[in-house]
Design a protein around this motif. Structure first.
Motif, PDB file in Angstrom:
ATOM      1  N   ASN A 252       0.812  -1.235  -0.112  1.00  0.00           N
ATOM      2  CA  ASN A 252      -0.155  -0.107   0.061  1.00  0.00           C
ATOM      3  C   ASN A 252       0.854   1.130  -0.022  1.00  0.00           C
ATOM      4  O   ASN A 252       0.677   2.244  -0.784  1.00  0.00           O
ATOM      5  CB  ASN A 252      -0.920   0.038   1.261  1.00  0.00           C
ATOM      6  N   TYR A 253       1.927   1.377   0.781  1.00  0.00           N
ATOM      7  CA  TYR A 253       2.737   2.362   0.757  1.00  0.00           C
ATOM      8  C   TYR A 253       3.711   2.349  -0.096  1.00  0.00           C
ATOM      9  O   TYR A 253       4.611   3.570  -0.045  1.00  0.00           O
ATOM     10  CB  TYR A 253       3.373   2.590   2.367  1.00  0.00           C
ATOM     11  N   GLN A 255       2.909   2.656  -3.271  1.00  0.00           N
ATOM     12  CA  GLN A 255       2.453   3.169  -4.119  1.00  0.00           C
ATOM     13  C   GLN A 255       2.715   4.617  -4.060  1.00  0.00           C
ATOM     14  O   GLN A 255       2.774   5.167  -2.781  1.00  0.00           O
ATOM     15  CB  GLN A 255       0.968   2.975  -4.376  1.00  0.00           C
ATOM     16  N   SER A 256       3.026   5.136  -5.265  1.00  0.00           N
ATOM     17  CA  SER A 256       3.708   6.761  -5.160  1.00  0.00           C
ATOM     18  C   SER A 256       2.844   7.720  -4.680  1.00  0.00           C
ATOM     19  O   SER A 256       3.144   8.648  -3.850  1.00  0.00           O
ATOM     20  CB  SER A 256       3.905   6.999  -6.567  1.00  0.00           C
ATOM     21  N   ASP A 257       1.551   7.504  -4.788  1.00  0.00           N
ATOM     22  CA  ASP A 257       0.512   8.446  -3.981  1.00  0.00           C
ATOM     23  C   ASP A 257       0.394   8.086  -2.387  1.00  0.00           C
ATOM     24  O   ASP A 257       0.289   9.164  -1.664  1.00  0.00           O
ATOM     25  CB  ASP A 257      -0.762   8.220  -4.589  1.00  0.00           C
ATOM     26  N   ASN A 258       0.799   6.968  -1.917  1.00  0.00           N
ATOM     27  CA  ASN A 258       0.760   6.581  -0.533  1.00  0.00           C
ATOM     28  C   ASN A 258       2.026   6.851   0.344  1.00  0.00           C
ATOM     29  O   ASN A 258       2.099   7.132   1.415  1.00  0.00           O
ATOM     30  CB  ASN A 258       0.238   5.442  -0.184  1.00  0.00           C
ATOM     31  N   PRO A 260       4.139   9.337   0.458  1.00  0.00           N
ATOM     32  CA  PRO A 260       4.468  10.343   1.457  1.00  0.00           C
ATOM     33  C   PRO A 260       3.983  10.113   2.919  1.00  0.00           C
ATOM     34  O   PRO A 260       4.688  10.824   3.914  1.00  0.00           O
ATOM     35  CB  PRO A 260       3.700  11.598   0.684  1.00  0.00           C
ATOM     36  N   TYR A 280      13.258   6.195  -1.935  1.00  0.00           N
ATOM     37  CA  TYR A 280      12.008   5.579  -2.960  1.00  0.00           C
ATOM     38  C   TYR A 280      12.327   5.552  -4.366  1.00  0.00           C
ATOM     39  O   TYR A 280      13.026   6.379  -4.910  1.00  0.00           O
ATOM     40  CB  TYR A 280      10.990   6.525  -2.498  1.00  0.00           C
ATOM     41  N   GLU A 282      11.233   3.573  -8.368  1.00  0.00           N
ATOM     42  CA  GLU A 282      10.260   2.813  -9.203  1.00  0.00           C
ATOM     43  C   GLU A 282      10.886   1.566  -9.910  1.00  0.00           C
ATOM     44  O   GLU A 282      11.986   1.928 -10.424  1.00  0.00           O
ATOM     45  CB  GLU A 282       9.482   3.725 -10.141  1.00  0.00           C
ATOM     46  N   ASN A 315       8.930   0.417  -5.530  1.00  0.00           N
ATOM     47  CA  ASN A 315       7.520   0.235  -6.107  1.00  0.00           C
ATOM     48  C   ASN A 315       7.863  -0.631  -7.322  1.00  0.00           C
ATOM     49  O   ASN A 315       8.581  -0.555  -8.304  1.00  0.00           O
ATOM     50  CB  ASN A 315       6.895   1.380  -6.497  1.00  0.00           C
TER      51      ASN A 315
END
Length: 379
Positions: A252-253, A255-258, A260, A280, A282, A315
Motif C-alpha cells: 500500500n505504501y 504506491q507513489s501516492d501513498n 509520502p 524511494y 520505481e 515500487n
C-alpha cells in the motif's frame, strides 16, 4: 533475588516479547524502592532480559539531577547529565549504561514503570489529532505531553506536568502519553500494569476496528539478481545483508501516492533503527536501468547523510532492507512494518503527524541516540 526484581523481569519479558509494544531494544522498564531504582540498561532487549540487564541506581544521587544547574549548550548539557546518571550506579564495575529516560522513571511515584512504543498507542500519538483525541478517549485521568526533545528538556516538561497533576488531583498519574514517542504506565504491582495497558488498547481498538489482515506477497524472481547486486554496492566496508520483502501493508505504501505518508520518521526510535529517511524508487521491469538508479541513489544518500541507507522502498518489487547481518535485517523488517502500521492507525485520528526536521536533527546529533543506533542492530 527479591520479589520486586522477579516481577520486573516478568513484566519486562511479557511486553518485550510482543512486537505490538516493543521492537528489538526499544522501550524500558523499572522497579524502585525508597533507596534504589533498577532500570533497563542500554543495549539489552526486554524480550530476553534478566537481572544482569538492569542497572541498579542510587535514588538520592538521581534526585540531584532534578535540581542541578547544567550547561545551556544542548549537547554539552546532555553529556553532563549522562555522566551524572553514570555516577548514580551502585555497581559501576558492571559497565552498564542506564536508559536515557531514567529520570522520568525515578519521577513517577509507582514501584513499577513500563514504557513502551506501542504501535496502537503511537497510531494516536503520531497523528494530527493526538492531543484532542487523547482527551476525548481518556479524559483527565491521563497526562498528554506534546513532543519535546528527549533527555533533560523532556524530563523537566514532564516533571512540571506531574507536579501540577499531583497538586490538582492529589494522586499520581498512572498513564503519561508522549507525542511522537509512546506511553509510560506506572503501578505498584505488575498485575495493575497489565490491567492499565489492556484498558488503553481496548479503547484504541474500539476506534480502529478490526485491523486489515496483512498477507505476504510473492517477490519477483528478478530479486535473485537484484539483491546480490545491491549487496555488492553496499559492502565496501564489510559484507552486508540485503533482504527484499513485501506484504499487503507495505505494498500500500509502495504506491507513489501513498508513500509520502511514511516518508518521514514518526519517533526517535524509528531514526535509531532505520535512519531518518528512506530511499524511494520505481522498478519498471528493466533490471539494468534499476540497478544503475539504485547505485546513484545510494551514492547520493551517503554523500548527504555520511552513512548508508537502511531502507529502500522499490515500487514494483518490495522493500529492501540493508543491515550488518541477518538478525539486523529481520529487525529492520519489523521496524518498517511497525512504521507503516502506525501510519495506517493514524488515519483514524486525522492522518499522520511525523517529526519535524528540527526534531530529527536533534536526534541525529545527540550522542545518546548515536550510541543506541550503534548497538541497535548488533553493530
Amino acid at each position: 533475588m527479591e520479589q520486586g526484581i522477579n516481577d520486573l523481569i516478568e513484566i519486562s519479558q511479557y511486553y518485550g516479547k510482543q512486537k505490538d509494544f516493543v521492537i528489538a531494544g526499544g522501550g524500558n522498564t523499572s522497579y524502585k524502592t525508597e533507596k534504589h531504582l533498577w532500570i533497563k540498561a542500554s543495549g539489552f532487549s526486554l524480550a530476553t532480559i534478566d537481572e544482569a540487564g538492569f542497572a541498579k541506581l542510587d535514588r538520592s544521587l538521581l534526585a540531584e539531577v532534578n535540581t542541578k544547574t547544567y550547561s545551556e549548550n544542548v549537547l554539552q548539557r546532555e553529556d553532563e547529565i549522562k555522566n551524572d546518571l553514570l555516577k548514580s550506579r551502585v555497581e559501576p564495575e558492571k559497565g552498564q549504561r542506564p536508559s536515557v529516560e531514567t529520570s522520568l522513571h525515578n519521577l513517577i511515584d509507582f514501584a513499577f514503570v513500563v514504557h513502551t512504543h506501542s504501535t496502537k498507542v503511537n497510531g494516536l500519538m503520531c497523528s494530527n489529532q493526538a492531543a484532542e483525541k487523547t482527551a476525548e478517549l481518556f479524559g483527565d485521568q491521563v497526562l498528554y505531553i506534546a513532543y519535546d526533545d528527549p533527555g533533560y528538556i523532556l524530563f523537566k516538561v514532564v516533571e512540571k506536568a506531574v507536579l501540577k497533576y499531583r497538586a490538582e488531583k492529589g494522586k499520581e498519574p498512572a498513564v503519561i502519553f508522549l507525542q511522537n514517542h509512546g506511553v509510560f504506565v506506572g503501578a505498584n504491582t505488575i498485575t495493575e500494569v497489565k490491567a492499565i495497558y489492556d484498558e488503553l488498547i481496548a479503547k484504541l481498538d474500539a476506534v480502529y476496528g478490526e485491523e486489515p489482515e496483512n498477507e505476504k506477497l510473492p517477490v519477483d524472481k528478478v530479486a535473485d539478481k537484484i539483491v546480490p547486486a545491491i549487496r555488492m554496492m553496499v559492502s565496501g566496508e564489510g559484507l552486508k545483508t540485503v533482504r527484499l520483502v513485501n506484504h499487503t501493508l507495505l505494498d500500500n505504501y509502495l504506491q507513489s501516492d501513498n508513500f509520502p505518508a511514511v516518508s518521514a520518521p514518526f519517533t526517535p526510535d524509528g531514526i535509531v533503527y532505520a535512519n531518518s529517511s528512506f530511499i524511494y524508487m520505481e522498478y519498471n521491469d528493466n533490471e539494468e536501468e534499476f540497478l544503475q538508479a539504485v547505485s546513484k541513489e545510494i551514492e547520493d544518500y551517503q554523500q548527504q547523510k555520511g552513512k548508508l541507507p537502511k531502507v529502500i522502498f522499490a515500487n514494483g518489487l518490495g522493500v529492501l532492507v540493508i543491515a550488518d547481518h541477518a538478525e539486523g535485517a529481520e529487525i529492520l523488517v519489523d521496524v518498517v512494518t511497525d512504521h507503516c502500521r502506525i501510519a495506517q492507525f493514524a488515519e483514524s485520528f486525522g492522518g499522520q503527524h511525523p517529526m519535524t526536521q528540527k526534531q530529527v536533527e536533534f536526534i541525529e546529533s545527540w550522542e545518546v541516540e548515536q550510541y543506541r543506533s550503534k548497538i541497535s542492530l548488533g553493530a
